[in-house]
Design a protein around this motif. Structure first.
Motif, PDB file in Angstrom:
ATOM      1  N   ASP A   1      37.339  44.462  40.276  1.00  0.00           N
ATOM      2  CA  ASP A   1      36.277  43.856  41.075  1.00  0.00           C
ATOM      3  C   ASP A   1      36.483  44.260  42.527  1.00  0.00           C
ATOM      4  OD1 ASP A   1      38.403  42.227  42.018  1.00  0.00           O
ATOM      5  OD2 ASP A   1      38.002  40.746  40.463  1.00  0.00           O
ATOM      6  N   ALA A   2      35.650  43.726  43.419  1.00  0.00           N
ATOM      7  CA  ALA A   2      35.720  44.127  44.830  1.00  0.00           C
ATOM      8  C   ALA A   2      37.094  43.833  45.419  1.00  0.00           C
ATOM      9  CB  ALA A   2      34.637  43.391  45.624  1.00  0.00           C
ATOM     10  N   SER A   3      37.629  42.669  45.093  1.00  0.00           N
ATOM     11  CA  SER A   3      38.926  42.282  45.633  1.00  0.00           C
ATOM     12  C   SER A   3      40.040  43.207  45.149  1.00  0.00           C
ATOM     13  CB  SER A   3      39.230  40.832  45.237  1.00  0.00           C
ATOM     14  OG  SER A   3      40.500  40.457  45.694  1.00  0.00           O
ATOM     15  N   SER A   4      40.059  43.487  43.823  1.00  0.00           N
ATOM     16  CA  SER A   4      41.128  44.342  43.296  1.00  0.00           C
ATOM     17  C   SER A   4      40.937  45.800  43.711  1.00  0.00           C
ATOM     18  CB  SER A   4      41.227  44.218  41.770  1.00  0.00           C
ATOM     19  OG  SER A   4      40.079  44.720  41.138  1.00  0.00           O
ATOM     20  N   ASN A   5      39.686  46.212  44.010  1.00  0.00           N
ATOM     21  CA  ASN A   5      39.456  47.555  44.563  1.00  0.00           C
ATOM     22  C   ASN A   5      40.229  47.744  45.853  1.00  0.00           C
ATOM     23  OD1 ASN A   5      37.803  48.640  42.604  1.00  0.00           O
ATOM     24  ND2 ASN A   5      35.887  48.232  43.675  1.00  0.00           N
ATOM     25  N   ILE A   6      40.074  46.759  46.756  1.00  0.00           N
ATOM     26  CA  ILE A   6      40.741  46.834  48.062  1.00  0.00           C
ATOM     27  C   ILE A   6      42.252  46.743  47.884  1.00  0.00           C
ATOM     28  CG2 ILE A   6      41.018  45.680  50.286  1.00  0.00           C
ATOM     29  CD1 ILE A   6      38.412  47.254  49.918  1.00  0.00           C
ATOM     30  N   SER A   7      42.698  45.830  47.009  1.00  0.00           N
ATOM     31  CA  SER A   7      44.137  45.682  46.757  1.00  0.00           C
ATOM     32  C   SER A   7      44.726  46.984  46.240  1.00  0.00           C
ATOM     33  CB  SER A   7      44.368  44.562  45.746  1.00  0.00           C
ATOM     34  OG  SER A   7      45.712  44.522  45.340  1.00  0.00           O
ATOM     35  N   LEU A   8      44.011  47.616  45.309  1.00  0.00           N
ATOM     36  CA  LEU A   8      44.469  48.880  44.729  1.00  0.00           C
ATOM     37  C   LEU A   8      44.590  49.959  45.791  1.00  0.00           C
ATOM     38  CD1 LEU A   8      45.018  50.732  42.230  1.00  0.00           C
ATOM     39  CD2 LEU A   8      42.541  51.045  42.075  1.00  0.00           C
ATOM     40  N   LEU A   9      43.562  50.103  46.602  1.00  0.00           N
ATOM     41  CA  LEU A   9      43.554  51.158  47.613  1.00  0.00           C
ATOM     42  C   LEU A   9      44.586  50.913  48.710  1.00  0.00           C
ATOM     43  CD1 LEU A   9      39.683  51.651  47.927  1.00  0.00           C
ATOM     44  CD2 LEU A   9      41.306  53.182  46.814  1.00  0.00           C
ATOM     45  N   LYS A  10      44.720  49.666  49.156  1.00  0.00           N
ATOM     46  CA  LYS A  10      45.652  49.365  50.247  1.00  0.00           C
ATOM     47  C   LYS A  10      47.110  49.465  49.820  1.00  0.00           C
ATOM     48  CE  LYS A  10      42.823  46.460  53.274  1.00  0.00           C
ATOM     49  NZ  LYS A  10      42.685  45.116  53.909  1.00  0.00           N
ATOM     50  N   LYS A  11      47.414  49.048  48.578  1.00  0.00           N
ATOM     51  CA  LYS A  11      48.803  48.973  48.130  1.00  0.00           C
ATOM     52  C   LYS A  11      49.313  50.248  47.464  1.00  0.00           C
ATOM     53  CE  LYS A  11      48.900  43.957  47.342  1.00  0.00           C
ATOM     54  NZ  LYS A  11      49.099  42.886  46.325  1.00  0.00           N
TER      55      LYS A  11
ATOM     56  N   ARG B   1      26.244  50.715  44.216  1.00  0.00           N
ATOM     57  CA  ARG B   1      26.981  49.533  44.648  1.00  0.00           C
ATOM     58  C   ARG B   1      27.501  48.788  43.421  1.00  0.00           C
ATOM     59  NH1 ARG B   1      24.580  45.866  49.282  1.00  0.00           N
ATOM     60  NH2 ARG B   1      26.721  45.145  49.039  1.00  0.00           N
ATOM     61  N   GLY B   2      28.662  48.134  43.565  1.00  0.00           N
ATOM     62  CA  GLY B   2      29.227  47.398  42.446  1.00  0.00           C
ATOM     63  C   GLY B   2      29.894  48.316  41.450  1.00  0.00           C
ATOM     64  N   ALA B   3      30.767  49.190  41.949  1.00  0.00           N
ATOM     65  CA  ALA B   3      31.458  50.137  41.078  1.00  0.00           C
ATOM     66  C   ALA B   3      32.961  50.046  41.303  1.00  0.00           C
ATOM     67  CB  ALA B   3      30.980  51.562  41.346  1.00  0.00           C
ATOM     68  N   ALA B   4      33.714  50.435  40.297  1.00  0.00           N
ATOM     69  CA  ALA B   4      35.175  50.429  40.405  1.00  0.00           C
ATOM     70  C   ALA B   4      35.640  51.601  41.264  1.00  0.00           C
ATOM     71  CB  ALA B   4      35.794  50.530  39.020  1.00  0.00           C
ATOM     72  N   ALA B   5      36.643  51.332  42.100  1.00  0.00           N
ATOM     73  CA  ALA B   5      37.328  52.411  42.802  1.00  0.00           C
ATOM     74  C   ALA B   5      38.444  52.909  41.889  1.00  0.00           C
ATOM     75  CB  ALA B   5      37.912  51.905  44.109  1.00  0.00           C
ATOM     76  N   VAL B   6      38.521  54.206  41.707  1.00  0.00           N
ATOM     77  CA  VAL B   6      39.517  54.785  40.804  1.00  0.00           C
ATOM     78  C   VAL B   6      40.442  55.704  41.580  1.00  0.00           C
ATOM     79  CG1 VAL B   6      39.898  56.239  38.773  1.00  0.00           C
ATOM     80  CG2 VAL B   6      37.968  54.656  38.822  1.00  0.00           C
TER      81      VAL B   6
ATOM     82  N   LYS C   1      32.920  42.244  51.964  1.00  0.00           N
ATOM     83  CA  LYS C   1      34.112  42.100  51.137  1.00  0.00           C
ATOM     84  C   LYS C   1      34.145  43.190  50.058  1.00  0.00           C
ATOM     85  CE  LYS C   1      36.535  38.895  48.074  1.00  0.00           C
ATOM     86  NZ  LYS C   1      36.508  37.585  47.400  1.00  0.00           N
ATOM     87  N   GLY C   2      35.295  43.829  49.942  1.00  0.00           N
ATOM     88  CA  GLY C   2      35.438  44.888  48.952  1.00  0.00           C
ATOM     89  C   GLY C   2      34.934  46.230  49.439  1.00  0.00           C
ATOM     90  N   GLY C   3      34.460  46.284  50.666  1.00  0.00           N
ATOM     91  CA  GLY C   3      33.919  47.536  51.188  1.00  0.00           C
ATOM     92  C   GLY C   3      34.954  48.359  51.936  1.00  0.00           C
ATOM     93  N   PHE C   4      34.662  49.626  52.100  1.00  0.00           N
ATOM     94  CA  PHE C   4      35.505  50.513  52.892  1.00  0.00           C
ATOM     95  C   PHE C   4      34.617  51.645  53.416  1.00  0.00           C
ATOM     96  CE2 PHE C   4      36.033  51.304  48.339  1.00  0.00           C
ATOM     97  CZ  PHE C   4      35.656  52.624  48.206  1.00  0.00           C
ATOM     98  N   ILE C   5      35.073  52.274  54.444  1.00  0.00           N
ATOM     99  CA  ILE C   5      34.293  53.329  55.088  1.00  0.00           C
ATOM    100  C   ILE C   5      34.867  54.689  54.712  1.00  0.00           C
ATOM    101  CG2 ILE C   5      33.665  54.317  57.338  1.00  0.00           C
ATOM    102  CD1 ILE C   5      33.739  51.453  58.427  1.00  0.00           C
ATOM    103  N   ILE C   6      33.952  55.623  54.469  1.00  0.00           N
ATOM    104  CA  ILE C   6      34.371  56.975  54.092  1.00  0.00           C
ATOM    105  C   ILE C   6      33.941  57.948  55.186  1.00  0.00           C
ATOM    106  CG2 ILE C   6      34.083  58.817  52.396  1.00  0.00           C
ATOM    107  CD1 ILE C   6      33.503  56.568  50.357  1.00  0.00           C
ATOM    108  N   LYS C   7      34.884  58.770  55.578  1.00  0.00           N
ATOM    109  CA  LYS C   7      34.614  59.775  56.598  1.00  0.00           C
ATOM    110  C   LYS C   7      34.714  61.166  55.981  1.00  0.00           C
ATOM    111  CE  LYS C   7      37.006  56.780  59.932  1.00  0.00           C
ATOM    112  NZ  LYS C   7      38.186  56.672  60.822  1.00  0.00           N
TER     113      LYS C   7
END
Length: 637
Positions: free
Chosen positions: A456-466, A480-485, A541-547
């Motif tokens: 979910d949005a929360s675990s997406n951010i947790s996954l990417l940050k950790k 919108r509303g997709a898993a980050a892999v 929440k759960g968002g991130f910016i891509i450059k």
């Protein structure tokens, strides 16, 4: 199923660091003659199962124990309980493991022999036998309490001695495969593998080998030794149903149509293989006992049906005779007091006036009647006898039917008995802390790369940050509303892994809910992600910016869910799952709800597997969690 020296060597290497320093809290003697040491340390709690003459393995969990401990089991428990495992060693070139223990300030040794006449032996610090599971007397040594323990006669060690020097000592007149198995200490399985890899006729005598063939054998032995140490462990299944744990998938067995299931370690491969073997044996025992009961019930039912048919025939014959006599009774009454032979239609009547008897022959039967009694009363008694025989026959038929129902019930209960047998022999595995990615969705690509997705949005951010590292790649569907892999070490991956990671990202996105068959997915490098919005902007929440530049792939929305022989659930893109198991179903977006879909999936996956009710329930629960957005349909293969 047993372990070779090479396999015991690897097994001990896998478990030594876990058991070293652990305390033996209890000892059990199991019904299969194995010994279980219940061990505990600060970081581990589980059981070490020692199967004399075969192998040992460690399990983080526990087995169902016998209600009563055997005499030998009690003796071993009194000696070993509360001892600490200080060290363990495999005797060079021999299938013997010695555990060095300490209890109450005294040293003990636990010797586990995995030779054909295998046993478990407890020694004091002077190598005097205190107790053994089996008391044995052999040509060159005795294993009984009070005797000093001696090892079996020393053998050459294929893993220590130079290979060419071992080959030079082989008996010239012996076949090469036999010489390698026995004299070189490889054992039959590895000797056959060496000969297969070297491309040599196994029946060829040692003295008949050329120098080039000796060289090929040396190279093949070294290859086998390397694979035995570092290969990928598997559980192997023969076409006849034999099961064997192996340190790697052997080419000689593959040529014989064996199939292989990957295992995380050789220790785990032996556990899975042994539990399957125990379940098979127990299933056979249960099935045999039930089938014996069924045969007995069916035999009794058959006897009753046979007797019933005889009685029915007798009843029918008596009824017909009685009816015939009833019809001719006036004529018979007329002659019953007249001495001599009389013939009335097809009846022959002999009257003995002195004895006041008359004998009537009818339908190949001879009946005797009393001339002084009413003939009709006696015929009436024949009708009664016919009725009694018919009633007795019907009673027997009812009994036969009840016995057949019991047999059918037992037959239907065979599967349930088999399930209970499997539960009985399987370890109740404790849930371990697991890998960091177990809290997310993940799969291994067809090229062997780990792909991990947020739930979910929360675990997406947790996954990417950790867990995002510079060598990784990140995948996200264009919706919108997709898993980050995260594709770990993705920069080194090939096109197949990137496509599979993209497919995983698309599958767990809203595109599945919308019923789309394809979706565009982009992937980027870690340095292109930022979790800080530009000044004056808001980041949900759960968002991130891509450059920077994104790379795009268009993939199908497909999810494969499969199951291995050891009931391990496998899921991910079809190409990745098909590398692990052939037993899988492919899902695509659809409208069928997860509840109905799960039942279909489990029915298909478990069709040819022995799955107990508890495992079936667990599988259904796990599969339900995997179905994207709780709906879909099974694609036709």
């Amino acid at each position: 199923m047993n372990a070779s020296y090479l396999e015991l060597q690897r097994l001990l290497n896998e478990i030594l660091s876990i058991i070293q320093g652990a305390r033996i809290s209890n000892v059990y003697h199991m019904e299969d003659d194995s010994i279980i040491l219940k061990i505990r340390s600060e970081s581990f709690a589980g059981e070490l199962r020692i199967i004399p003459g075969k192998f040992l393995y460690l399990v983080e969990g526990s087995y169902e124990k016998p209600k009563e401990l055997t005499h030998r089991g009690k003796a071993l428990r009194s000696l070993l309980a509360n001892a600490r495992i200080k060290a363990a060693e495999l005797v060079e070139g021999e299938r013997v493991i010695i555990f060095h223990l300490e209890k109450g300030g005294k040293e003990l040794k636990l010797v586990c022999e995995f030779l054909p006449k295998g046993t478990v032996i407890v020694l004091d610090e002077n190598y005097v036998i205190l107790e053994s599971l089996h008391h044995l007397e052999m040509r060159d040594r005795k294993i009984v309490p009070g005797e000093r323990y001696t090892l079996p006669p020393a053998k050459q060690s294929i893993s220590k001695d130079p290979i060419p020097s071992i080959l030079e000592k082989l008996t010239p007149k012996r076949s090469i495969v036999s010489a390698l198995a026995v004299e070189a200490g490889l054992g039959g399985r590895y000797a056959e593998e060496v000969i297969y890899l070297a491309g040599i006729n196994p029946s060829k005598k040692v003295k008949e080998l050329s120098r080039d063939e000796f060289k090929k054998i040396c190279e093949a032995i070294q290859r086998v030794l390397d694979q035995a140490k570092c290969g990928g462990p598997v559980v192997a299944f023969s076409p006849e149903g034999e099961v064997q744990a192996l340190p790697y998938p052997m080419e000689s067995l593959n040529a014989k149509k064996w199939r292989f299931e990957e295992a995380p370690s050789l220790n785990e491969a032996f556990r899975l293989a042994y539990e399957r073997e125990l379940a098979r044996k127990l299933n056979e025992e249960k099935r045999k006992a039930i089938e014996e009961k069924i045969n007995e019930l069916e035999k009794r039912a058959h006897e009753r049906r046979f007797s019933a048919q005889r009685l029915l025939k007798e009843s029918e014959e008596l009824r017909k005779i009685a009816e015939k006599l009833f019809q001719l009774s006036p004529q018979i009454e007329h002659v019953k007091n007249k001495p001599g032979r009389h013939e009335i239609e097809e009846l022959l009547i002999d009257v003995d006036a002195a004895a006041k008897k008359l004998k009537i022959k009818i339908q190949e039967k001879e009946l005797e009647f009393n001339a002084d009694e009413s003939f009709m009363r006696q015929v009436s008694k024949l009708f009664d006898d016919s009725k009694k025989a018919g009633n007795a026959a019907r009673k027997l038929l009812n009994e036969a039917e009840e016995l057949e129902k019991k047999a059918d019930k037992l037959r239907r209960g065979i599967r349930e008995a088999v399930e209970q047998a499997m539960i009985q022999v399987s370890a109740r595995i404790k849930v371990s802390k697991g890998k960091w990615y177990d809290r997310y969705r993940w799969f291994i690509t067809s090229e062997g790369f780990l792909a991990v997705a947020g739930k979910d949005a929360s675990s997406n951010i947790s996954l990417l940050k950790k867990h995002l590292e510079p060598s990784d790649l990140v995948f996200h569907a264009e919706v919108r509303g997709a898993a980050a892999v995260i594709l770990k070490n993705g920069k080194a991956s090939g096109e197949a892994s990137r496509k599979e990671a993209a497919q995983f990202a698309a599958t767990y996105s809203r595109a599945w809910r919308e019923g789309l068959s394809q979706m565009t997915v982009y992937y980027i490098e870690p340095h292109q992600i930022s979790f800080t919005p530009p000044p004056g902007h808001y980041l949900p929440k759960g968002g991130f910016i891509i450059k920077g530049e994104r790379k795009y792939l268009t993939v199908k929305l497909e999810l494969a869910i499969g199951i291995s022989e050891n009931l391990e659930l496998i899921y991910g893109p079809p190409e990745a799952v098909s590398k692990k198991t052939k037993n899988f179903v492919k899902l695509i977006p659809g409208t069928k709800k997860a509840g109905d879909l799960v039942n279909e999936i489990v029915t298909i996956l478990c069709r040819e597997l022995n799955v107990n009710a508890r495992t079936m329930k667990m599988l259904k629960s796990e599969i339900a969690e995997l179905i994207p957005y709780g709906r879909g349909e099974i694609a036709k293969k």
